[in-house]
Design an enzyme around this catalytic site. Structure first.
Site, mmCIF file in Angstrom:
data_model
loop_
_atom_site.group_PDB
_atom_site.id
_atom_site.type_symbol
_atom_site.label_atom_id
_atom_site.label_comp_id
_atom_site.label_asym_id
_atom_site.label_seq_id
_atom_site.Cartn_x
_atom_site.Cartn_y
_atom_site.Cartn_z
ATOM 1 N N GLU A 67 80.698 -5.030 -16.005
ATOM 2 C CA GLU A 67 82.072 -5.380 -15.644
ATOM 3 C C GLU A 67 82.315 -5.031 -14.184
ATOM 4 O OE1 GLU A 67 84.414 -1.573 -17.428
ATOM 5 O OE2 GLU A 67 83.350 -2.807 -18.875
ATOM 6 N N CYS B 192 90.649 14.553 31.403
ATOM 7 C CA CYS B 192 91.333 13.853 30.311
ATOM 8 C C CYS B 192 91.849 12.516 30.835
ATOM 9 C CB CYS B 192 92.498 14.693 29.780
ATOM 10 S SG CYS B 192 93.550 13.811 28.603
ATOM 11 N N TYR C 299 90.531 -0.558 -18.656
ATOM 12 C CA TYR C 299 89.113 -0.800 -18.908
ATOM 13 C C TYR C 299 88.483 0.172 -19.902
ATOM 14 C CZ TYR C 299 88.580 2.914 -15.390
ATOM 15 O OH TYR C 299 88.670 4.091 -14.696
ATOM 16 N N ARG D 259 92.821 10.279 -11.214
ATOM 17 C CA ARG D 259 91.567 10.934 -11.624
ATOM 18 C C ARG D 259 91.505 12.366 -11.102
ATOM 19 N NH1 ARG D 259 86.608 8.861 -12.818
ATOM 20 N NH2 ARG D 259 87.023 6.850 -11.845
ATOM 21 N N GLU E 223 115.620 -17.386 -16.961
ATOM 22 C CA GLU E 223 115.953 -16.988 -18.324
ATOM 23 C C GLU E 223 115.577 -15.530 -18.572
ATOM 24 O OE1 GLU E 223 115.468 -20.967 -21.031
ATOM 25 O OE2 GLU E 223 113.669 -20.235 -19.994
ATOM 26 N N GLU F 74 92.576 0.803 -13.605
ATOM 27 C CA GLU F 74 92.492 0.801 -12.139
ATOM 28 C C GLU F 74 93.712 0.072 -11.602
ATOM 29 O OE1 GLU F 74 89.638 1.852 -8.902
ATOM 30 O OE2 GLU F 74 89.575 2.147 -11.065
ATOM 31 N N LYS G 254 83.478 -3.361 -10.777
ATOM 32 C CA LYS G 254 83.904 -2.026 -10.347
ATOM 33 C C LYS G 254 85.076 -2.217 -9.383
ATOM 34 C CE LYS G 254 82.374 2.267 -8.209
ATOM 35 N NZ LYS G 254 83.508 2.293 -7.256
ATOM 36 N N LEU H 18 81.220 7.951 -11.902
ATOM 37 C CA LEU H 18 79.948 7.347 -12.299
ATOM 38 C C LEU H 18 78.884 7.577 -11.231
ATOM 39 C CD1 LEU H 18 81.148 3.910 -13.737
ATOM 40 C CD2 LEU H 18 80.737 6.043 -14.950
ATOM 41 N N LYS I 58 76.370 -0.362 -6.781
ATOM 42 C CA LYS I 58 77.204 -0.608 -5.602
ATOM 43 C C LYS I 58 76.653 -1.777 -4.785
ATOM 44 C CE LYS I 58 80.219 1.614 -4.519
ATOM 45 N NZ LYS I 58 80.376 2.924 -3.866
ATOM 46 N N CYS J 161 99.824 17.367 27.219
ATOM 47 C CA CYS J 161 99.215 16.047 27.399
ATOM 48 C C CYS J 161 100.019 15.001 26.615
ATOM 49 C CB CYS J 161 97.769 16.073 26.904
ATOM 50 S SG CYS J 161 96.948 14.467 26.920
ATOM 51 N N LYS K 118 77.631 -0.116 -18.704
ATOM 52 C CA LYS K 118 77.868 0.890 -19.737
ATOM 53 C C LYS K 118 77.077 0.543 -20.995
ATOM 54 C CE LYS K 118 82.692 1.409 -18.230
ATOM 55 N NZ LYS K 118 84.107 1.170 -18.610
ATOM 56 N N ASP L 166 88.128 -1.871 -6.878
ATOM 57 C CA ASP L 166 88.284 -1.020 -5.701
ATOM 58 C C ASP L 166 89.758 -0.650 -5.548
ATOM 59 O OD1 ASP L 166 87.500 0.420 -3.546
ATOM 60 O OD2 ASP L 166 87.347 -1.273 -2.171
ATOM 61 N N CYS M 160 90.702 18.312 25.363
ATOM 62 C CA CYS M 160 91.666 18.429 26.465
ATOM 63 C C CYS M 160 92.494 19.681 26.213
ATOM 64 C CB CYS M 160 92.578 17.200 26.517
ATOM 65 S SG CYS M 160 94.012 17.417 27.614
ATOM 66 N N CYS N 124 96.032 12.863 30.867
ATOM 67 C CA CYS N 124 96.787 13.799 31.715
ATOM 68 C C CYS N 124 95.993 14.328 32.900
ATOM 69 C CB CYS N 124 97.291 14.970 30.876
ATOM 70 S SG CYS N 124 95.981 16.088 30.304
#
Length: 694
Positions: A131, A429, A246, A154, A54, A194, A133, A102, A335, A452, A311, A135, A447, A432
């Site tokens: 809240e 190397c 956020y 950012r 629909e 984010e 964080k 931050l 973290k 190569c 915060k 990634d 090298c 080669c």
């Protein structure tokens, strides 16, 4: 959403029965309102009230009307989410107010110190909001009179990349705000969020790219960031991207006393917020308890998050605490500990890069760390191997630093049984056979053979990469197949590939071959700075390629340049100068470039500046909104006439041009005593120094 009859959001419109533009305009507006409503129910409320079929009917009817009557199309129409030609380059735009990062903390006492400091410096009771964080990629969006007008990354916090067209392709980004609970839509709204990928969708994307011979993404964050930085918004539209908003950074006419009130306002405007995981705490102990709960939930969450943001809740207390140079004093990022596991090094091999650099690689017994299977880890150089005493056969502790790059932390020496073998950088190397050049400190191994095979493959893969010539369809696996079959060896061979060549690859059918050839033809039209970057000259990244393009009109101008002459250019040091001189004095390199021109390569150079320009030596900083030019265009304008457009104010800045909405750069200009111009004064300066711009 407005309190209306549900039928208004399922209008029965038959495009074939519309006979006038006026009727078409009215019908289209009803369809747009309905589609916005159902987007809100689907993306924000997670409670759809119609089936996908629909919804598709509503969307298809709107498309048919707009195709029949092009004059009724509006910029904020849901049909405009995907479309438009690829952008020549993203361009940079200033944030209305700095989008600061931050301060990261990892220890309990750091959290306690943060709480104590906040309580000491503000009056009244204080609470904190915890809240996830996320990634992903932090973005900022600007709405004016309810319509989405600009979006950016950012960047450095003051200036970000303009990704407006790409953000429009996200289903969860409304082109026009909606209003519920009688909430007024602000004249101007600046929100932050984010962009991310779900773990499951990320795996599906990587599996598909692997099957198609494309390079896979390292993790969901890289995939989301890469998708939003595409020059072609249609590519972004194909990626499974999501967003959580956020923060409200600016909202004309809306008032709220706390961060939580602002968060709860977002869904009322049609903006998706993750209110299920926002918690209010009063003490450091409560914050740390919440952090432990988040860490326990980490693997179960459908998306990646790498910590918890804390915060101060009350906005007036945030204002009292203020900011440092790089981050606010009213917020921190707790973290998660790095993800670690133990496994065994099966062997240590050596990888040869495109510039000939040799890097030791630990081949690991596969181990899962944070949901990602780790099979390899860089050991960086011989010096680090000896310093850590890492041996083939060792049981080692492996860490995903920042959830991105796996590396070996240390060997578990207690588990050694005597069968382990020390590693020594090879004298020849491994590809080669050329004699390896090893620095005295053992941190650099090289090298010296430019022919190569390993270097050749890496150069080819680099040349067609997204940030270089951007040839979609020629991923790492296909480049290797073409090289192994003898179909490509040098860069110019890519421009001379035929459908017959491509059809020799097992997984390339007729249509796929034609698509790749079309991509190759498109890549032949490039800017000089893009091409210089793609050549893979040592020390020449994207920024340095632009520096060269500003000073040299064409590739030919670089043929006879000396390192001494290059050193006279601001920002070019001895290593860069020597690398450029060495590359362009190599006859084989220039023969290959000439073959590319013979195959149809054309290079434009919009950055080139003549030696004498009317704005030579001047540095401008732009802040706020200008009526006559978008931000990226006015920067290109002054650079075209010899000036430098800087992103921040310093003692070397000559003029700050300020429009409505000017942010902290205006204060910085006053502090530095820099001349401040409004738009009219800026135009007068241009007329005086440049003359007519027409």
């Amino acid at each position: 959403m407005p309190d209306k009859d549900e039928k208004e959001f399922q209008p029965e419109v038959n495009p074939n029965e519309i006979e006038s533009k006026s009727d078409a305009r009215d019908a289209a507006e009803k369809l747009r309102d309905a589609i916005r409503y159902h987007n809100y129910r689907y993306y924000v409320e997670d409670d759809p009230v119609i089936s996908d079929a629909e919804y598709d009917d509503l969307f298809d009817n709107l498309k048919k009307l707009e195709e029949e009557y092009p004059d009724i199309v509006t910029e904020d129409s849901p049909t405009q989410k995907v479309g438009g030609e690829p952008k020549d380059e993203l361009g940079l735009v200033d944030h209305p107010t700095p989008m600061l990062s931050l301060k990261s903390v990892r220890e309990d006492d750091e959290v306690a110190n943060f709480v104590d400091n906040c309580k000491e410096e503000v009056s009244g009771d204080i609470t904190f909001v915890c809240e996830p964080k996320y990634d992903g990629l932090a973005v900022e969006l600007i709405y004016e009179e309810g319509t989405f007008v600009q979006g950016m990354t950012r960047g450095d916090g003051r200036t970000g990349e303009n990704i407006t067209s790409n953000l429009k392709t996200l289903g969860e980004v409304p082109l026009k705000l909606v209003s519920s609970d009688s909430t007024d839509i602000p004249e101007r709204l600046v929100v932050r969020g984010e962009v991310f990928m779900l773990k499951e969708e990320f795996e599906e994307l990587n599996n598909r790219r692997e099957k198609e011979g494309e390079k896979t993404f390292a993790n969901p964050r890289n995939a989301a960031a890469g998708s939003l930085r595409q020059l072609d918004p249609n590519i972004t539209a194909e990626r499974p991207l999501h967003i959580f908003f956020y923060q409200i950074a600016e909202a004309d006419g809306l008032e709220f006393d706390t961060h939580l009130e602002a968060l709860k306002m977002l869904p009322k405007l049609g903006l998706r917020a993750n209110l299920d995981y926002e918690f209010e705490c009063s003490t450091a102990e409560e914050i740390l308890d919440r952090f432990e709960e988040f860490e326990e939930q980490r693997e179960e969450m459908p998306y990646e998050f790498d910590g918890m943001v804390v915060k101060v809740n009350r906005i007036d207390q945030q204002d009292d605490l203020g900011t440092r140079t790089r981050n606010p004093r009213w917020a921190i990022a707790c973290k998660f500990p790095p993800r670690r596991s133990t496994t065994e090094i099966k062997e240590i091999t050596v990888q040869v890069g495109r510039t000939g650099k040799l890097t030791p690689i630990a081949i690991l017994e596969p181990v899962h760390i944070g949901g990602v299977e780790i099979r390899r880890a860089s050991l960086h150089n011989q010096s680090e191997i000896e310093q850590k005493d890492i041996r083939s056969g060792d049981t080692v502790l492996v860490e995903r630093a920042g959830d991105v790059i796996p590396y070996v932390v240390k060997p578990i020496t207690d588990k050694r049984d005597g069968s382990e073998k020390k590693h020594h950088m090879p004298e020849q190397c491994p590809v080669c056979g050329a004699d390896v050049v090893l620095s005295e400190d053992k941190k650099q191994a090289h090298c010296p053979n430019p022919q190569c095979e390993a270097q050749a493959k890496e150069r080819l893969q680099y040349f067609v990469g997204t940030d270089a010539m951007d040839v979609e369809g020629l991923g790492e696996r296909r480049i290797e197949q073409l090289y192994n079959k003898g179909l490509i060896e040098k860069l110019s061979d890519i421009f001379n590939l035929t459908e017959e060549d491509l059809r020799q690859l097992d997984d390339v059918a007729e249509k796929a071959a034609q698509n790749i050839l079309s991509e190759i033809d498109e890549s032949k039209k490039a800017d000089l700075h893009q091409f210089l970057y793609a050549l893979g000259i040592p020390h020449i990244g994207q920024h340095m390629a632009r520096v060269l393009a500003k000073k040299f009109k064409s590739v030919d101008d670089l043929r006879e340049i000396s390192a001494e002459d290059l050193r006279e250019i601001e920002e070019i040091g001895p290593e860069v100068a020597q690398a450029v001189e060495s590359f362009f004095s190599n006859e084989d390199a220039f023969k290959d470039i000439d073959l590319m021109f013979d195959a149809g390569l054309t290079l434009d150079n919009p950055l080139f500046q003549q030696k004498e320009q009317p704005l030579d030596g001047l540095t401008f900083v732009f802040t706020g909104n200008l009526d006559s030019w978008p931000r990226d265009e006015v920067k290109e304008l002054v650079e075209r006439y010899g000036a430098r457009a800087a992103s921040s104010v310093s003692g070397n800045t000559d003029y700050v041009v300020a429009g409505p909405g000017a942010g902290s750069k205006l204060d910085d200009a006053r502090d530095e005593g820099v001349d401040i111009l409004d738009e009219e004064e800026f135009k007068e300066l241009l007329e005086e120094k440049v003359g007519s711009l027409k």
